[in-house]
Design an enzyme around this catalytic site. Structure first.
Site, PDB file in Angstrom:
ATOM      1  N   PHE A 103     -13.652 -17.264  20.234  1.00 46.06           N
ATOM      2  CA  PHE A 103     -14.445 -16.389  21.107  1.00 46.06           C
ATOM      3  C   PHE A 103     -15.803 -16.985  21.458  1.00 46.06           C
ATOM      4  O   PHE A 103     -16.409 -16.607  22.449  1.00 46.06           O
ATOM      5  CB  PHE A 103     -14.653 -15.023  20.418  1.00 46.06           C
ATOM      6  CG  PHE A 103     -15.772 -15.020  19.408  1.00 46.06           C
ATOM      7  CD1 PHE A 103     -17.094 -14.822  19.813  1.00 46.06           C
ATOM      8  CD2 PHE A 103     -15.541 -15.259  18.059  1.00 46.06           C
ATOM      9  CE1 PHE A 103     -18.137 -14.846  18.887  1.00 46.06           C
ATOM     10  CE2 PHE A 103     -16.572 -15.289  17.137  1.00 46.06           C
ATOM     11  CZ  PHE A 103     -17.877 -15.088  17.553  1.00 46.06           C
TER      12      PHE A 103
ATOM     13  N   LYS B 235      -4.294 -20.169  25.352  1.00 45.94           N
ATOM     14  CA  LYS B 235      -4.274 -18.858  24.680  1.00 45.94           C
ATOM     15  C   LYS B 235      -5.710 -18.642  24.212  1.00 45.94           C
ATOM     16  O   LYS B 235      -6.101 -19.068  23.131  1.00 45.94           O
ATOM     17  CB  LYS B 235      -3.300 -18.903  23.499  1.00 45.94           C
ATOM     18  CG  LYS B 235      -2.714 -17.575  23.062  1.00 45.94           C
ATOM     19  CD  LYS B 235      -3.709 -16.501  22.764  1.00 45.94           C
ATOM     20  CE  LYS B 235      -4.404 -16.633  21.438  1.00 45.94           C
ATOM     21  NZ  LYS B 235      -5.550 -15.684  21.271  1.00 45.94           N
TER      22      LYS B 235
ATOM     23  N   GLU C 252      -8.948 -13.187  22.172  1.00 41.86           N
ATOM     24  CA  GLU C 252      -8.740 -11.832  22.713  1.00 41.86           C
ATOM     25  C   GLU C 252     -10.067 -11.117  22.969  1.00 41.86           C
ATOM     26  O   GLU C 252     -10.098 -10.090  23.621  1.00 41.86           O
ATOM     27  CB  GLU C 252      -7.973 -10.917  21.785  1.00 41.86           C
ATOM     28  CG  GLU C 252      -6.864 -11.323  20.950  1.00 41.86           C
ATOM     29  CD  GLU C 252      -7.115 -12.235  19.786  1.00 41.86           C
ATOM     30  OE1 GLU C 252      -7.737 -13.306  19.946  1.00 41.86           O
ATOM     31  OE2 GLU C 252      -6.638 -11.903  18.704  1.00 41.86           O
ATOM     32  N   ARG C 253     -11.155 -11.663  22.412  1.00 40.40           N
ATOM     33  CA  ARG C 253     -12.429 -10.933  22.534  1.00 40.40           C
ATOM     34  C   ARG C 253     -13.085 -11.113  23.893  1.00 40.40           C
ATOM     35  O   ARG C 253     -13.762 -10.216  24.380  1.00 40.40           O
ATOM     36  CB  ARG C 253     -13.398 -11.411  21.455  1.00 40.40           C
ATOM     37  CG  ARG C 253     -12.909 -11.143  20.045  1.00 40.40           C
ATOM     38  CD  ARG C 253     -14.075 -11.191  19.090  1.00 40.40           C
ATOM     39  NE  ARG C 253     -13.657 -11.232  17.698  1.00 40.40           N
ATOM     40  CZ  ARG C 253     -13.191 -10.185  17.031  1.00 40.40           C
ATOM     41  NH1 ARG C 253     -13.060  -9.029  17.633  1.00 40.40           N
ATOM     42  NH2 ARG C 253     -12.847 -10.315  15.764  1.00 40.40           N
TER      43      ARG C 253
ATOM     44  N   SER D  61     -11.450 -20.575  13.201  1.00 42.34           N
ATOM     45  CA  SER D  61     -11.845 -20.564  11.788  1.00 42.34           C
ATOM     46  C   SER D  61     -10.918 -21.476  10.970  1.00 42.34           C
ATOM     47  O   SER D  61      -9.774 -21.745  11.367  1.00 42.34           O
ATOM     48  CB  SER D  61     -11.800 -19.131  11.264  1.00 42.34           C
ATOM     49  OG  SER D  61     -10.500 -18.614  11.446  1.00 42.34           O
TER      50      SER D  61
ATOM     51  N   CYS E  43     -20.491 -23.061  16.209  1.00 39.68           N
ATOM     52  CA  CYS E  43     -19.970 -23.882  15.112  1.00 39.68           C
ATOM     53  C   CYS E  43     -20.950 -24.989  14.761  1.00 39.68           C
ATOM     54  O   CYS E  43     -20.847 -25.595  13.705  1.00 39.68           O
ATOM     55  CB  CYS E  43     -18.628 -24.478  15.479  1.00 39.68           C
ATOM     56  SG  CYS E  43     -18.770 -25.681  16.786  1.00 39.68           S
TER      57      CYS E  43
ATOM     58  N   GLU F 121     -18.999 -19.670   5.378  1.00 43.37           N
ATOM     59  CA  GLU F 121     -19.548 -19.577   6.737  1.00 43.37           C
ATOM     60  C   GLU F 121     -19.832 -18.108   7.050  1.00 43.37           C
ATOM     61  O   GLU F 121     -18.948 -17.263   6.895  1.00 43.37           O
ATOM     62  CB  GLU F 121     -18.523 -20.128   7.736  1.00 43.37           C
ATOM     63  CG  GLU F 121     -19.003 -20.059   9.175  1.00 43.37           C
ATOM     64  CD  GLU F 121     -17.979 -20.593  10.174  1.00 43.37           C
ATOM     65  OE1 GLU F 121     -16.781 -20.242  10.061  1.00 43.37           O
ATOM     66  OE2 GLU F 121     -18.387 -21.340  11.071  1.00 43.37           O
TER      67      GLU F 121
HETATM   68  P1  NAD Z   1     -10.419 -17.276  14.875  1.00 42.36           P
HETATM   69  O1  NAD Z   1      -9.864 -18.302  13.945  1.00 42.36           O
HETATM   70  O2  NAD Z   1     -10.427 -15.864  14.445  1.00 42.36           O
HETATM   71  O3  NAD Z   1      -9.602 -17.306  16.261  1.00 42.36           O
HETATM   72  C1  NAD Z   1      -9.394 -18.498  16.977  1.00 42.36           C
HETATM   73  C2  NAD Z   1      -8.104 -18.361  17.779  1.00 42.36           C
HETATM   74  O4  NAD Z   1      -7.001 -18.225  16.876  1.00 42.36           O
HETATM   75  C3  NAD Z   1      -8.071 -17.155  18.710  1.00 42.36           C
HETATM   76  O5  NAD Z   1      -7.464 -17.532  19.927  1.00 42.36           O
HETATM   77  C4  NAD Z   1      -7.236 -16.158  17.934  1.00 42.36           C
HETATM   78  O6  NAD Z   1      -6.523 -15.292  18.782  1.00 42.36           O
HETATM   79  C5  NAD Z   1      -6.273 -17.045  17.172  1.00 42.36           C
HETATM   80  N1  NAD Z   1      -5.845 -16.427  15.903  1.00 42.36           N
HETATM   81  C6  NAD Z   1      -6.586 -15.619  15.099  1.00 42.36           C
HETATM   82  N2  NAD Z   1      -5.855 -15.257  14.025  1.00 42.36           N
HETATM   83  C7  NAD Z   1      -4.646 -15.852  14.134  1.00 42.36           C
HETATM   84  C8  NAD Z   1      -3.473 -15.872  13.320  1.00 42.36           C
HETATM   85  N3  NAD Z   1      -3.399 -15.194  12.170  1.00 42.36           N
HETATM   86  N4  NAD Z   1      -2.423 -16.604  13.739  1.00 42.36           N
HETATM   87  C9  NAD Z   1      -2.479 -17.284  14.885  1.00 42.36           C
HETATM   88  N5  NAD Z   1      -3.562 -17.302  15.707  1.00 42.36           N
HETATM   89  C10 NAD Z   1      -4.648 -16.599  15.329  1.00 42.36           C
HETATM   90  O7  NAD Z   1     -11.891 -17.769  15.261  1.00 42.36           O
HETATM   91  P2  NAD Z   1     -13.001 -17.001  16.119  1.00 42.36           P
HETATM   92  O8  NAD Z   1     -13.563 -15.894  15.309  1.00 42.36           O
HETATM   93  O9  NAD Z   1     -12.507 -16.710  17.489  1.00 42.36           O
HETATM   94  O10 NAD Z   1     -14.090 -18.176  16.264  1.00 42.36           O
HETATM   95  C11 NAD Z   1     -15.078 -18.439  15.307  1.00 42.36           C
HETATM   96  C12 NAD Z   1     -14.681 -19.581  14.402  1.00 42.36           C
HETATM   97  O11 NAD Z   1     -14.430 -20.746  15.168  1.00 42.36           O
HETATM   98  C13 NAD Z   1     -15.789 -19.977  13.437  1.00 42.36           C
HETATM   99  O12 NAD Z   1     -15.209 -20.261  12.197  1.00 42.36           O
HETATM  100  C14 NAD Z   1     -16.368 -21.240  14.057  1.00 42.36           C
HETATM  101  O13 NAD Z   1     -17.008 -22.115  13.154  1.00 42.36           O
HETATM  102  C15 NAD Z   1     -15.142 -21.857  14.630  1.00 42.36           C
HETATM  103  N6  NAD Z   1     -15.458 -22.822  15.664  1.00 42.36           N
HETATM  104  C16 NAD Z   1     -15.285 -24.143  15.367  1.00 42.36           C
HETATM  105  C17 NAD Z   1     -15.588 -25.112  16.312  1.00 42.36           C
HETATM  106  C18 NAD Z   1     -15.397 -26.568  16.017  1.00 42.36           C
HETATM  107  O14 NAD Z   1     -15.394 -27.369  16.951  1.00 42.36           O
HETATM  108  N7  NAD Z   1     -15.219 -26.948  14.765  1.00 42.36           N
HETATM  109  C19 NAD Z   1     -16.061 -24.712  17.569  1.00 42.36           C
HETATM  110  C20 NAD Z   1     -16.217 -23.345  17.842  1.00 42.36           C
HETATM  111  C21 NAD Z   1     -15.897 -22.404  16.876  1.00 42.36           C
END
Ligand code: NAD
Length: 499
Positions: free
Chosen positions: A150, A174, A177-178, A227, A282, A384
């Site tokens: 998101f 994909k 969703e937020r 994450s 991140c 985090e």
């Molecule tokens: P998230 O892991 O909750 O979601 C990321 C994606 O995965 C979304 O599209 C979500 O729909 C999908 N997803 C969530 N749960 C799932 C599941 N159980 N099975 C399959 N798909 C699933 O992350 P978020 O809250 O949207 O983003 C924040 C996180 O992203 C933080 O941890 C941040 O550090 C990380 N981030 C990392 C980088 C990097 O380059 N390392 C960059 C940006 C964000």
């Protein structure tokens, strides 16, 4: 009014048919502003079929023409910058200038990717054996997918789709969703720029859609950002299904402040990098590591003064330094971490809980929070938080500071502030972290370098953007050629005559 969003498949917006929806909020008011359809397995399969069809036409186009379409897309994004940034702010909650930065850092990668003719060149060895030449080709994978978080709803989809498309692949996004509306608008702009139908698709959804992409044999590669637990799940599941994957996870970025640093500059940098975008980056700095008690006392005094002056408000208010966090669950999680810091004995210098913003009672507000005297064993240090919470962990000397950065579970970004070239050089060389800033708090590499963290922050062997992206989104074919002697020897060069 709550409106209903869609998917984008085959060059058009397509309504959801699964009957499942999730709510998209306005984080400044806490109100639901849209309903998002969550794709079923069948809807994902349909998007993949469209992508497969579109990819054939796209891959047949020479890379220079593909690059021109991408550059047209960049122009269109720039022409629509205000609308896109406003849309982004309204679902994410980041301020308008920050939303523009999100889009800008995304299109820089698309501009870079438009150089595909150069980036896709293979290698050639003349006379590798007698009469034998060897060359390699970089060919597209086919249909590839991106699953994105998101916190950068424009930048990360563009980091993934730009190089993937430039290399001749079709792409299925994909998004989170937020905040799915900007990805849907980007899909329309790709079409308007001349991308053939089916080459860029958006399927909105949750785990069901993600699993459908992971399991579909027609999808050849998965790029994920989010994450760490989900990154690990996607990396393992993609591999189990024979796909290549690059999966980037969470972070806990440290900034080391040496005794000789310009403390005014370091404090300003920490405020921007710790609290900008409500800490939902991140590459945000979440741990400040001043070296020596004197440095620490002076730094904490400067931070305390600056934190008091920060303004949290509506994302479209130009006086806001940062806006709300993305969801009520995020607010609860962050407030839980603040309580755990208090319970574990850290000194709470500024408490962001209970913040209200006039006229926006229901917003997901968390004010700037500052902890001093944090220690290595505390939950607020180990995990985090992903919110506007900055922890100060005092190090006795340079070696301890270096060890803290290197030994942390995450290894995304890190920074050192110093006037000493030798310390900076040693730090950059030895620290076990993927991206390093020297007097730069958020060292996000420029588009033609690569972006990627180490340890629990990244899974896979190739980074995002830069030359790595073209390695990830292409497969290499190596051709060995021998031509036995032909027309040149023994052939007659005399014009055949009738008699
Ligand atoms: P998230 O892991 O909750 O979601 C990321 C994606 O995965 C979304 O599209 C979500 O729909 C999908 N997803 C969530 N749960 C799932 C599941 N159980 N099975 C399959 N798909 C699933 O992350 P978020 O809250 O949207 O983003 C924040 C996180 O992203 C933080 O941890 C941040 O550090 C990380 N981030 C990392 C980088 C990097 O380059 N390392 C960059 C940006 C964000």
């Amino acid at each position: 009014m709550v409106h209903e969003l869609s998917h984008y498949v085959g060059g058009q917006r397509v309504d959801g048919t699964s009957g499942r929806f999730s709510d998209v909020f306005d984080p400044c008011t806490g109100q639901v502003q849209a309903r998002l359809p969550l794709a079923s397995k069948e809807e994902v399969a349909n998007a993949v079929a469209n992508a497969e069809k579109g990819q054939l036409e796209w891959a047949a186009m020479n890379p220079q023409r593909r690059g021109r379409i991408l550059l047209r897309f960049v122009d269109l994004v720039n022409e629509n910058m205000d609308e896109l940034a406003t849309l982004l702010s309204s679902e994410h909650g980041k301020t308008l200038p920050d939303a523009k930065g999100d889009i800008q850092r995304g299109i820089e990668v698309v501009e870079f990717a438009a150089n595909a003719p150069h980036l896709l060149k293979g290698e050639f060895s003349d006379s590798a054996g007698q009469g034998i030449d060897v060359h390699s080709l970089r060919q597209p994978l086919g249909v590839v997918a991106g699953i994105t978080p998101f916190n950068f709803p424009a930048m990360i989809p563009l980091w993934k789709s730009g190089p993937a498309l430039a290399a001749g692949n079709a792409f299925i996004l994909k998004p989170s969703e937020r905040d799915p509306s900007v990805p849907l608008r980007l899909a329309e702009l790709y079409s308007e720029a001349g991308l053939p139908d089916g080459v860029f698709n958006v399927v909105n959804g949750d785990k069901e859609a993600v699993d459908a992409l992971l399991e579909d044999p027609r999808v050849k590669a998965i790029g994920f950002v989010g994450s760490t637990p989900i990154a690990q799940y996607i990396y393992a599941t993609a591999a189990a299904h024979g796909k290549r994957a690059q999966c980037f996870g969470g972070a806990k970025n440290h900034m080391v402040i040496m005794p000789d640093a310009d403390l005014e500059m370091a404090a300003d940098a920490l405020i921007g990098a710790g609290y900008g975008s409500a800490g939902e980056r991140c590459m945000a700095i979440s741990v400040a590591v001043p070296v020596g008690q004197e440095t620490a006392d002076a730094l904490v005094a400067k931070l305390t003064e600056r934190v008091k002056g920060l303004r949290v408000g509506h994302s479209l208010d130009k006086d806001s330094d940062f806006g709300p966090v993305v969801a009520s669950s995020a607010k609860e999680r962050i407030e839980g971490y603040i309580q755990s810091g208090v319970d574990e004995g850290a000194t709470l210098v500024a408490d962001g809980r209970g913040l209200t913003v006039d006229g926006y009672d229901g917003g997901f507000w968390v004010g700037p929070t500052l902890f001093d005297n944090v220690t290595k064993d505390m939950k607020i240090y180990k995990e985090e938080i992903f919110g506007p919470v900055l922890s100060v962990l005092r190090a006795a000397d340079y070696d301890e500071a270096l060890r803290l950065c290197s030994e942390h579970e995450f290894g995304n970004g890190v920074a050192i502030f110093t006037r000493d070239g030798d310390a900076a050089r040693d730090f950059a060389s030895r620290v076990e972290v993927g991206m390093v800033g020297i007097n730069v708090p958020i060292p996000v590499p420029i588009a033609y370098y690569t972006f990627g963290g180490w340890k629990a922050s990244g899974f896979g062997d190739l980074n995002q953007h830069g030359a790595d992206a073209f390695r990830f989104y292409t497969k290499t074919k190596t051709v060995t050629t021998r031509w036995s002697s032909g027309i040149r020897q023994g052939a007659s060069f005399v014009m055949p005559a009738g008699s």
